[in-house]
Scaffold this motif. Structure first.
Motif: not given
Length: 94
Positions: A8-13
């Motif tokens: 989730x964090x990687x996709x959001x970045x």
């Protein structure tokens, strides 16, 4: 494989970098009399291996990883599958 929160964090970045780059490029190209869609296409070239991968390849490979390594085996990185799907959904809606 990355866990759900890391994914989730990687996709959001990824999404944040893409949207910010589209916005900034749109402002510049609008000043030059070009439409937003031209800026969106230009950002695709700027964030890909043509420019970002040439200037800072480690950051480009980290932000847009092609493969994930699990127990020594290579698999497509899940964040790229999600980004691909969301990108095609955006294309259909456009």
């Amino acid at each position: 494989m990355p866990d759900d929160f890391e994914l989730f964090v990687h996709f959001t970045l990824q999404l944040g970098v893409i949207l910010a780059a589209c916005r900034l490029c749109g402002i510049v190209l609008r000043w030059l009399g070009q439409p937003q869609v031209a800026a969106d296409m230009a950002v695709g070239l700027l964030l890909g291996p043509a420019l970002l991968g040439l200037l800072v390849p480690d950051f480009q490979k980290w932000l847009f990883p092609v493969n994930a390594t699990v127990s020594g085996s290579q698999f497509p990185h899940p964040s790229m599958s999600i980004l691909y799907t969301i990108g095609h959904l955006g294309l259909v809606l456009y």
